[in-house]
Write an enzyme that holds these catalytic residues in place. Structure first.
Site, PDB file in Angstrom:
ATOM      1  N   CYS A  76       0.846  -1.200   0.000  1.00  0.00           N
ATOM      2  CA  CYS A  76       0.000   0.000   0.000  1.00  0.00           C
ATOM      3  C   CYS A  76       0.884   1.255   0.000  1.00  0.00           C
ATOM      4  CB  CYS A  76      -0.986  -0.043   1.165  1.00  0.00           C
ATOM      5  SG  CYS A  76      -2.342   1.142   0.961  1.00  0.00           S
ATOM      6  N   HIS A 174      -3.744  -4.668  -0.211  1.00  0.00           N
ATOM      7  CA  HIS A 174      -3.290  -5.293   1.035  1.00  0.00           C
ATOM      8  C   HIS A 174      -3.395  -6.809   0.892  1.00  0.00           C
ATOM      9  CE1 HIS A 174      -2.891  -1.825   3.772  1.00  0.00           C
ATOM     10  NE2 HIS A 174      -3.801  -1.271   2.989  1.00  0.00           N
ATOM     11  N   GLU A 176      -2.420  -9.025   2.887  1.00  0.00           N
ATOM     12  CA  GLU A 176      -2.727  -9.609   4.200  1.00  0.00           C
ATOM     13  C   GLU A 176      -4.212  -9.510   4.541  1.00  0.00           C
ATOM     14  OE1 GLU A 176      -2.064  -5.256   5.190  1.00  0.00           O
ATOM     15  OE2 GLU A 176      -1.422  -6.692   3.665  1.00  0.00           O
TER      16      GLU A 176
END
Length: 195
Positions: A76, A174, A176
């Site tokens: 990001c 993102h 994750e």
């Protein structure tokens, strides 16, 4: 050793947990010796480019980051910090990928939510992934599509979703927070040679 850089301006818990779910034990640190010895390095980022670059410089991380030869992934804002310059704070960044970050031209900002990748170039990062997979984005600034672009996405206009120059890789989304698709991209980064 897998290092998540503690820049002091990122929420590191979700990335830490995502790496742990892959069976790895990441180290969250700002220790320069540990960063240099790491097999993989993550540069996460939350907030503004100016604050993030200020934190990196205050922790004397910029020179160390520029000298790394192992794979490094910016996520990001961390991706944007790998570029030459961000118009968000009118601030020079790390200069590792030749791009200039600017505001996304879209009817609504931020670009927040799930989106797909397009124009995916061959890379070990994308093993098992394709244009049917979805990733989670939260951003208002972006790196335009250029020679460094490995994959694009679109919100109002096309932008770089994944970029790479040598051992430096950036993901605008993102991973994750991107479910199975994001977990697979992280696994590929950790286990394959993305360079």
């Amino acid at each position: 050793m897998i290092v998540i850089l503690d820049t002091g301006c990122a929420n590191l818990r979700s990335l830490y947990n995502a790496v742990k779910r892959l069976g790895k034990e990441p180290l969250v640190t700002k220790d320069l010796a540990s960063i240099k010895q790491a097999r993989r390095v993550f540069l996460p980022g939350v907030g503004t480019a100016g604050a993030a670059m200020g934190a990196i410089e205050a922790r004397d991380l910029a020179g160390t980051l520029k000298g790394l030869t192992q794979p490094v992934m910016g996520i990001c804002l961390g991706m944007q910090l790998l570029t030459d310059y961000s118009e968000e704070s009118q601030v020079p960044c790390l200069g590792l990928i030749q791009a200039r970050v600017r505001e996304l031209q879209a009817p609504r900002l931020p670009h927040m939510g799930w989106n797909q990748l397009t124009d995916i170039k061959p890379s070990p990062l994308f093993a098992g992934l394709n244009e049917d997979d979805w990733f989670y984005f939260v951003h208002s600034f972006m790196a335009p599509v250029g020679p460094y672009t490995l994959a694009q996405s679109r919100h109002g206009e096309a932008f770089s979703a994944v970029i790479q120059e040598r051992n430096f890789i950036g993901a605008q989304f993102h991973p994750e927070r991107s479910g199975k698709s994001g977990a697979l991209l992280l696994k590929n980064f950790l286990e394959k040679d993305p360079c």
